[in-house]
Design a protein around this motif. Structure first.
Motif, PDB file in Angstrom:
ATOM      1  N   ALA A 298       6.865  -9.526  -3.405  1.00 43.24           N
ATOM      2  CA  ALA A 298       8.131  -8.868  -3.111  1.00 43.24           C
ATOM      3  C   ALA A 298       8.385  -7.770  -4.137  1.00 43.24           C
ATOM      4  CB  ALA A 298       9.265  -9.889  -3.143  1.00 43.24           C
ATOM      5  N   SER A 299       8.802  -6.607  -3.667  1.00 46.65           N
ATOM      6  CA  SER A 299       9.175  -5.539  -4.587  1.00 46.65           C
ATOM      7  C   SER A 299      10.368  -5.988  -5.425  1.00 46.65           C
ATOM      8  CB  SER A 299       9.541  -4.275  -3.817  1.00 46.65           C
ATOM      9  OG  SER A 299      10.089  -3.299  -4.679  1.00 46.65           O
ATOM     10  N   SER A 300      10.332  -5.649  -6.702  1.00 55.54           N
ATOM     11  CA  SER A 300      11.405  -6.067  -7.592  1.00 55.54           C
ATOM     12  C   SER A 300      12.609  -5.146  -7.533  1.00 55.54           C
ATOM     13  CB  SER A 300      10.889  -6.127  -9.040  1.00 55.54           C
ATOM     14  OG  SER A 300       9.820  -7.022  -9.153  1.00 55.54           O
ATOM     15  N   ASN A 301      12.440  -3.901  -7.066  1.00 54.05           N
ATOM     16  CA  ASN A 301      13.545  -2.962  -7.150  1.00 54.05           C
ATOM     17  C   ASN A 301      13.932  -2.304  -5.840  1.00 54.05           C
ATOM     18  OD1 ASN A 301      11.408  -1.127  -6.873  1.00 54.05           O
ATOM     19  ND2 ASN A 301      11.230  -0.878  -9.082  1.00 54.05           N
ATOM     20  N   SER A 302      13.405  -2.805  -4.726  1.00 54.27           N
ATOM     21  CA  SER A 302      13.807  -2.260  -3.433  1.00 54.27           C
ATOM     22  C   SER A 302      13.583  -3.325  -2.361  1.00 54.27           C
ATOM     23  CB  SER A 302      13.011  -0.991  -3.104  1.00 54.27           C
ATOM     24  OG  SER A 302      11.633  -1.272  -3.012  1.00 54.27           O
ATOM     25  N   PRO A 303      14.214  -3.184  -1.197  1.00 54.24           N
ATOM     26  CA  PRO A 303      14.080  -4.183  -0.127  1.00 54.24           C
ATOM     27  C   PRO A 303      12.764  -4.023   0.635  1.00 54.24           C
ATOM     28  CG  PRO A 303      15.588  -2.462   0.554  1.00 54.24           C
ATOM     29  CD  PRO A 303      15.237  -2.158  -0.863  1.00 54.24           C
ATOM     30  N   ASN A 304      11.683  -4.414  -0.012  1.00 55.04           N
ATOM     31  CA  ASN A 304      10.351  -4.245   0.572  1.00 55.04           C
ATOM     32  C   ASN A 304       9.419  -5.343   0.091  1.00 55.04           C
ATOM     33  OD1 ASN A 304      11.304  -1.169  -0.216  1.00 55.04           O
ATOM     34  ND2 ASN A 304      10.362  -1.287   1.805  1.00 55.04           N
ATOM     35  N   LEU A 305       8.340  -5.544   0.864  1.00 55.80           N
ATOM     36  CA  LEU A 305       7.178  -6.261   0.358  1.00 55.80           C
ATOM     37  C   LEU A 305       6.202  -5.246  -0.232  1.00 55.80           C
ATOM     38  CD1 LEU A 305       6.293  -8.847   3.168  1.00 55.80           C
ATOM     39  CD2 LEU A 305       7.935  -9.063   1.291  1.00 55.80           C
ATOM     40  N   VAL A 306       5.219  -5.744  -0.958  1.00 51.60           N
ATOM     41  CA  VAL A 306       4.126  -4.926  -1.459  1.00 51.60           C
ATOM     42  C   VAL A 306       2.832  -5.590  -0.991  1.00 51.60           C
ATOM     43  CG1 VAL A 306       2.892  -4.122  -3.496  1.00 51.60           C
ATOM     44  CG2 VAL A 306       5.391  -4.080  -3.458  1.00 51.60           C
ATOM     45  N   ILE A 307       1.998  -4.850  -0.256  1.00 48.23           N
ATOM     46  CA  ILE A 307       0.737  -5.375   0.262  1.00 48.23           C
ATOM     47  C   ILE A 307      -0.393  -4.442  -0.196  1.00 48.23           C
ATOM     48  CG2 ILE A 307      -0.580  -6.002   2.316  1.00 48.23           C
ATOM     49  CD1 ILE A 307       2.090  -6.355   3.793  1.00 48.23           C
ATOM     50  N   ILE A 308      -1.319  -4.977  -0.979  1.00 46.70           N
ATOM     51  CA  ILE A 308      -2.432  -4.196  -1.518  1.00 46.70           C
ATOM     52  C   ILE A 308      -3.704  -5.037  -1.429  1.00 46.70           C
ATOM     53  CG2 ILE A 308      -3.375  -3.017  -3.549  1.00 46.70           C
ATOM     54  CD1 ILE A 308      -0.601  -2.620  -4.571  1.00 46.70           C
ATOM     55  N   ALA A 309      -4.832  -4.389  -1.186  1.00 45.90           N
ATOM     56  CA  ALA A 309      -6.113  -5.082  -1.176  1.00 45.90           C
ATOM     57  C   ALA A 309      -7.199  -4.168  -1.713  1.00 45.90           C
ATOM     58  CB  ALA A 309      -6.463  -5.538   0.241  1.00 45.90           C
ATOM     59  N   GLU A 310      -8.291  -4.797  -2.159  1.00 39.10           N
ATOM     60  CA  GLU A 310      -9.463  -4.065  -2.628  1.00 39.10           C
ATOM     61  C   GLU A 310     -10.704  -4.804  -2.134  1.00 39.10           C
ATOM     62  OE1 GLU A 310     -11.230  -2.183  -6.788  1.00 39.10           O
ATOM     63  OE2 GLU A 310     -10.113  -4.067  -6.874  1.00 39.10           O
ATOM     64  N   ALA A 311     -11.699  -4.037  -1.690  1.00 41.27           N
ATOM     65  CA  ALA A 311     -12.921  -4.645  -1.161  1.00 41.27           C
ATOM     66  C   ALA A 311     -14.142  -4.024  -1.820  1.00 41.27           C
ATOM     67  CB  ALA A 311     -13.000  -4.458   0.348  1.00 41.27           C
ATOM     68  N   PHE A 312     -15.190  -4.836  -1.986  1.00 41.22           N
ATOM     69  CA  PHE A 312     -16.392  -4.395  -2.695  1.00 41.22           C
ATOM     70  C   PHE A 312     -17.627  -4.393  -1.798  1.00 41.22           C
ATOM     71  CE2 PHE A 312     -13.617  -5.309  -6.195  1.00 41.22           C
ATOM     72  CZ  PHE A 312     -13.983  -4.397  -7.165  1.00 41.22           C
ATOM     73  N   ASP A 313     -17.432  -4.123  -0.511  1.00 40.45           N
ATOM     74  CA  ASP A 313     -18.591  -3.998   0.366  1.00 40.45           C
ATOM     75  C   ASP A 313     -19.065  -2.544   0.374  1.00 40.45           C
ATOM     76  OD1 ASP A 313     -16.385  -3.027   1.646  1.00 40.45           O
ATOM     77  OD2 ASP A 313     -16.853  -3.850   3.602  1.00 40.45           O
ATOM     78  N   HIS A 314     -20.013  -2.213   1.237  1.00 41.69           N
ATOM     79  CA  HIS A 314     -20.628  -0.887   1.196  1.00 41.69           C
ATOM     80  C   HIS A 314     -19.909   0.148   2.032  1.00 41.69           C
ATOM     81  CE1 HIS A 314     -22.286  -2.574   4.900  1.00 41.69           C
ATOM     82  NE2 HIS A 314     -22.539  -1.349   5.279  1.00 41.69           N
ATOM     83  N   ASP A 315     -19.014  -0.295   2.949  1.00 43.86           N
ATOM     84  CA  ASP A 315     -18.403   0.681   3.848  1.00 43.86           C
ATOM     85  C   ASP A 315     -16.916   0.464   4.110  1.00 43.86           C
ATOM     86  OD1 ASP A 315     -18.498  -1.627   5.338  1.00 43.86           O
ATOM     87  OD2 ASP A 315     -19.643  -0.762   7.008  1.00 43.86           O
ATOM     88  N   GLY A 316     -16.275  -0.481   3.432  1.00 45.38           N
ATOM     89  CA  GLY A 316     -14.849  -0.706   3.616  1.00 45.38           C
ATOM     90  C   GLY A 316     -14.495  -1.605   4.779  1.00 45.38           C
ATOM     91  N   THR A 317     -15.496  -2.215   5.415  1.00 45.63           N
ATOM     92  CA  THR A 317     -15.222  -3.092   6.545  1.00 45.63           C
ATOM     93  C   THR A 317     -14.362  -4.286   6.122  1.00 45.63           C
ATOM     94  OG1 THR A 317     -17.266  -2.476   7.665  1.00 45.63           O
ATOM     95  CG2 THR A 317     -16.277  -4.585   8.296  1.00 45.63           C
ATOM     96  N   VAL A 318     -14.637  -4.834   4.954  1.00 45.80           N
ATOM     97  CA  VAL A 318     -13.872  -6.001   4.480  1.00 45.80           C
ATOM     98  C   VAL A 318     -12.391  -5.658   4.346  1.00 45.80           C
ATOM     99  CG1 VAL A 318     -13.525  -7.547   2.499  1.00 45.80           C
ATOM    100  CG2 VAL A 318     -15.828  -7.116   3.370  1.00 45.80           C
ATOM    101  N   LEU A 319     -12.098  -4.453   3.904  1.00 49.13           N
ATOM    102  CA  LEU A 319     -10.698  -4.035   3.769  1.00 49.13           C
ATOM    103  C   LEU A 319     -10.000  -4.057   5.130  1.00 49.13           C
ATOM    104  CD1 LEU A 319      -9.012  -3.083   1.311  1.00 49.13           C
ATOM    105  CD2 LEU A 319      -9.413  -0.745   2.090  1.00 49.13           C
ATOM    106  N   LYS A 320     -10.691  -3.599   6.146  1.00 53.05           N
ATOM    107  CA  LYS A 320     -10.114  -3.612   7.493  1.00 53.05           C
ATOM    108  C   LYS A 320      -9.933  -5.036   7.995  1.00 53.05           C
ATOM    109  CE  LYS A 320     -12.272   0.843   8.524  1.00 53.05           C
ATOM    110  NZ  LYS A 320     -13.303   1.557   9.319  1.00 53.05           N
ATOM    111  N   LEU A 321     -10.882  -5.915   7.674  1.00 46.71           N
ATOM    112  CA  LEU A 321     -10.752  -7.313   8.088  1.00 46.71           C
ATOM    113  C   LEU A 321      -9.577  -7.996   7.390  1.00 46.71           C
ATOM    114  CD1 LEU A 321     -14.522  -8.377   8.104  1.00 46.71           C
ATOM    115  CD2 LEU A 321     -13.057  -7.939  10.100  1.00 46.71           C
ATOM    116  N   ILE A 322      -9.399  -7.694   6.109  1.00 48.57           N
ATOM    117  CA  ILE A 322      -8.249  -8.248   5.377  1.00 48.57           C
ATOM    118  C   ILE A 322      -6.956  -7.763   6.011  1.00 48.57           C
ATOM    119  CG2 ILE A 322      -6.987  -8.146   3.188  1.00 48.57           C
ATOM    120  CD1 ILE A 322      -9.682  -8.088   1.748  1.00 48.57           C
ATOM    121  N   ASP A 323      -6.903  -6.470   6.341  1.00 51.64           N
ATOM    122  CA  ASP A 323      -5.711  -5.905   6.964  1.00 51.64           C
ATOM    123  C   ASP A 323      -5.396  -6.616   8.279  1.00 51.64           C
ATOM    124  OD1 ASP A 323      -3.677  -3.660   7.094  1.00 51.64           O
ATOM    125  OD2 ASP A 323      -4.771  -3.281   8.953  1.00 51.64           O
TER     126      ASP A 323
END
Length: 511
Positions: free
Chosen positions: A463-488
């Motif tokens: 949860a954001s500490s200073n505004s009415p929002n969530l915070v969603i972030i991810a990082e992936a270490f595959d060769h083409d970013g496919t894992v990032l899309k799967l996480i999303d």
């Protein structure tokens, strides 16, 4: 006092204090004081600001034993001086001795604490929030701002009106200090001149989004010999182009264009109150602040022989643990948390992915200052240029292991429900053994939930500490970013299956 049924344009608005309880956040206080146009209710009026000042002064002096001297400043918004003046009236009522430094950045106010040897600070700023918002960043010691304990106690003290039942034992005094701005700029130039002496300079594109930092950053860099390519550096409180937020895509895209069109070696963007820095490399590509911090940390290890430790927040890349020789200490996201952790473990520096950088002596005073962060980065680039090896920022970043990081996406979730939403999503994921086809090897719950996978990929929801929002972030270490899309995709499935009420958040294809 926290009755939000006041009508914005009414007689009652001028007679009774309006101060919504939700404005007291984990480490800042922020409210809407003028209509924003997005339906967020006005949560503070000027009677409420005076009341806030009265309670702040007595809380600092009587509850925290922090003394009776305080630095006060304000950012560049049409109403910020009015908010500051109302706050000062309340502080004077409480018996505080106020040193008003006027229009400044947040680091400028922190610097005045050191330069004037004043323990307390109250900086009126909404930072990167949209127009209509205001707030106060509060410190009761040098290089220390209110954390959750102080904010919780201060909120209870204020909302219950405890200062209104106490006698004032002394009259407060008021001094306006017009020299604080020049003193801050002069101090930066003086402290960095010797460090940069004899080094070739790089060309720097500077964007402040018409915010307060435009009065500071370009002047510091020019006086230190850098060639500046200015963007929208003239302050304009309507923010006609974009909101000065280093995590805002339109803001960052403008700096990318500025770099590409000028041949600059690096692009720097400063947030509205000058305590956060965004970076664009020499190829015109956005560099997330956690990676900027990582290359600076590697430089400090090599240049100064530092063995750390370094502090990072839970939004940061996992590469810190694999790329540094120094100890790495994790902290909750938020300038107050990271700043406190830097002091606690006596870290060389602390880095937060939102763009807050904290440098201890001799580079800084331990607080977050985008000018100091910019100078540390430029010192690294100038030193690399002098050595004629891996001179550019893009080359130094390319030497790091490849990963794919998502932007900081912030779907709407009301202040009243956002922590419950995070808890429900956390419970959903805690039952899982894998994410995006990768085994979950660690779960950090120090701030929301961070799921760490077997290949160092990760997902954070908080949860954001200073505004009415969530915070969603991810990082992936595959060769083409496919894992990032799967996480999303799995995050979207979790939202649907848990039925949590949040706003739309961008797909990765929109970036």
């Amino acid at each position: 006092m926290n009755d939000t049924s006041h009508t914005y344009n009414s007689d009652r608005y001028f007679r009774e204090a309006l101060m919504a309880a939700t404005g007291f956040r984990e480490y800042d206080a922020r409210w809407v004081i003028e209509p924003t146009g997005d339906g967020t209710p006005v949560g503070l009026n000027y009677v409420g600001v005076r009341t806030l000042g009265l309670h702040l002064g007595r809380f600092l002096a009587d509850r925290l034993d922090a003394g009776r001297r305080i630095v006060v400043g304000h950012d560049f918004r049409s109403y910020s001086e009015n908010v500051k003046n109302a706050l000062v009236v309340g502080l004077l009522q409480s018996g505080m001795d106020v040193v008003d430094i006027g229009l400044t950045t947040t680091p400028g106010a922190y610097h005045a604490q050191f330069a004037r040897d004043i323990p307390c600070v109250a900086m009126v700023t909404a930072s990167h929030n949209e127009n209509g918002w205001t707030g106060v960043k509060i410190g009761h010691r040098k290089a220390s701002t209110f954390g959750p304990t102080e904010m919780r106690d201060f909120a209870a003290y204020t909302l219950e009106g405890r200062a209104e039942d106490t006698e004032n034992s002394r009259a407060g005094s008021y001094t306006f200090d017009a020299s604080a701005r020049d003193d801050y700029i002069d101090s930066l130039v003086e402290s960095w001149t010797e460090r940069l002496r004899g080094l070739p300079r790089v060309k720097v594109a500077v964007e402040t989004g018409n915010g307060t930092a435009g009065l500071f950053a370009p002047h510091v860099l020019e006086r230190l010999g850098f060639e500046i390519v200015p963007g929208n550096v003239e302050p304009d409180w309507t923010f006609p182009h974009f909101n000065p937020n280093p995590e805002s895509v339109p803001f960052l895209r403008s700096v990318e264009s500025l770099v590409a069109g000028s041949g600059a070696d690096v692009g720097l963007c400063f947030d509205g109150d000058g305590d956060r820095l965004g970076v664009i490399d020499d190829r015109g590509s956005l560099v997330f602040a956690d990676r900027v911090g990582l290359v600076i940390a590697k430089f400090l290890e090599e240049r100064t022989g530092s063995s750390g430790p370094f502090v990072i927040d839970v939004k940061s890349t996992s590469l810190y643990e694999s790329e540094l020789n120094s100890d790495v200490v994790w902290a909750k996201t938020g300038h107050s948390y990271v700043k406190a952790k830097v002091a606690e473990v006596q870290a060389v520096a602390g880095f937060e992915r939102s763009g807050h950088f904290f440098f201890s002596e001799p580079l800084g005073h331990g607080y977050d200052d985008a000018c100091v962060a910019a100078l540390a980065l430029l010192w690294m680039l100038c030193s690399a240029k002098a050595a004629a090896e891996d001179a550019s920022l893009s080359q130094q970043l390319a030497a790091l292991p490849t990963s794919f990081s998502s932007p900081n996406r912030q779907p709407y979730a009301s202040d009243e429900t956002k922590y419950t939403v995070v808890d429900r999503l956390a419970a959903y994921f805690e039952q899982r053994e894998s994410l995006a086809g990768k085994r979950i090897t660690n779960i950090r719950r120090i701030n929301g939930i961070r799921l760490e996978l077997e290949d160092r990929s990760w997902l954070l929801i908080r949860a954001s500490s200073n505004s009415p929002n969530l915070v969603i972030i991810a990082e992936a270490f595959d060769h083409d970013g496919t894992v990032l899309k799967l996480i999303d995709a799995e995050v979207r499935t979790a939202v649907a299956e848990t039925g949590v009420d949040i706003g739309r958040f961008e797909s990765l294809a929109e970036y």
